[in-house]
Design a protein around this motif. Structure first.
Motif, PDB file in Angstrom:
ATOM      1  N   ASN A  34       0.840  -1.189   0.000  1.00  0.00           N
ATOM      2  CA  ASN A  34       0.000   0.000   0.000  1.00  0.00           C
ATOM      3  C   ASN A  34       0.883   1.249   0.000  1.00  0.00           C
ATOM      4  N   ARG A  56      -0.497   4.347  -0.484  1.00  0.00           N
ATOM      5  CA  ARG A  56      -1.417   5.476  -0.322  1.00  0.00           C
ATOM      6  C   ARG A  56      -1.399   5.966   1.125  1.00  0.00           C
ATOM      7  N   PHE A  70      -3.393   8.983   3.830  1.00  0.00           N
ATOM      8  CA  PHE A  70      -4.573   9.811   4.030  1.00  0.00           C
ATOM      9  C   PHE A  70      -4.364  10.562   5.327  1.00  0.00           C
ATOM     10  N   SER A  99     -12.333   7.876   0.086  1.00  0.00           N
ATOM     11  CA  SER A  99     -12.234   8.025  -1.362  1.00  0.00           C
ATOM     12  C   SER A  99     -11.100   9.004  -1.650  1.00  0.00           C
ATOM     13  N   ASN A 100     -11.028   9.525  -2.837  1.00  0.00           N
ATOM     14  CA  ASN A 100      -9.889  10.356  -3.240  1.00  0.00           C
ATOM     15  C   ASN A 100      -9.504  11.408  -2.201  1.00  0.00           C
ATOM     16  N   SER A 101     -10.416  12.236  -1.800  1.00  0.00           N
ATOM     17  CA  SER A 101     -10.097  13.267  -0.804  1.00  0.00           C
ATOM     18  C   SER A 101     -11.223  13.418   0.212  1.00  0.00           C
ATOM     19  N   THR A 102     -11.983  12.352   0.420  1.00  0.00           N
ATOM     20  CA  THR A 102     -13.150  12.420   1.291  1.00  0.00           C
ATOM     21  C   THR A 102     -13.146  11.274   2.287  1.00  0.00           C
TER      22      THR A 102
END
Length: 73
Positions: A19, A21, A23, A53-56
């Motif tokens: 991973n 990613r 956040f 999600s993308n930015s939420t």
């Protein structure tokens, strides 16, 4: 505490190992949103759902008698 016995799913097979990613969220903002949403969670399970999600960041909870709570940050 005590050791639980039983058959549990292999979480390593479900969660991706590579991973890359990230956040970033405000801990205080997310904690406050969870407290607000958790008011309408089921009394027995106290379950809330968190979806990224993308930015939420979406936090939801539902109660069969009282309704549903939904927060998006």
């Amino acid at each position: 505490s005590r050791m639980l016995t039983g058959q549990f799913p292999n979480y390593e097979a479900v969660l991706p190992r590579g991973n890359d990613r990230t956040f970033l969220v405000s801990r205080d903002e997310v904690a406050a949103a969870i407290k607000r949403v958790a008011i309408l969670s089921d009394e027995r399970s106290h379950t809330i759902r968190i979806a990224l999600s993308n930015s939420t960041l979406e936090i939801t909870a539902s109660h069969s008698d009282l309704g549903e709570a939904h927060e998006t940050t």
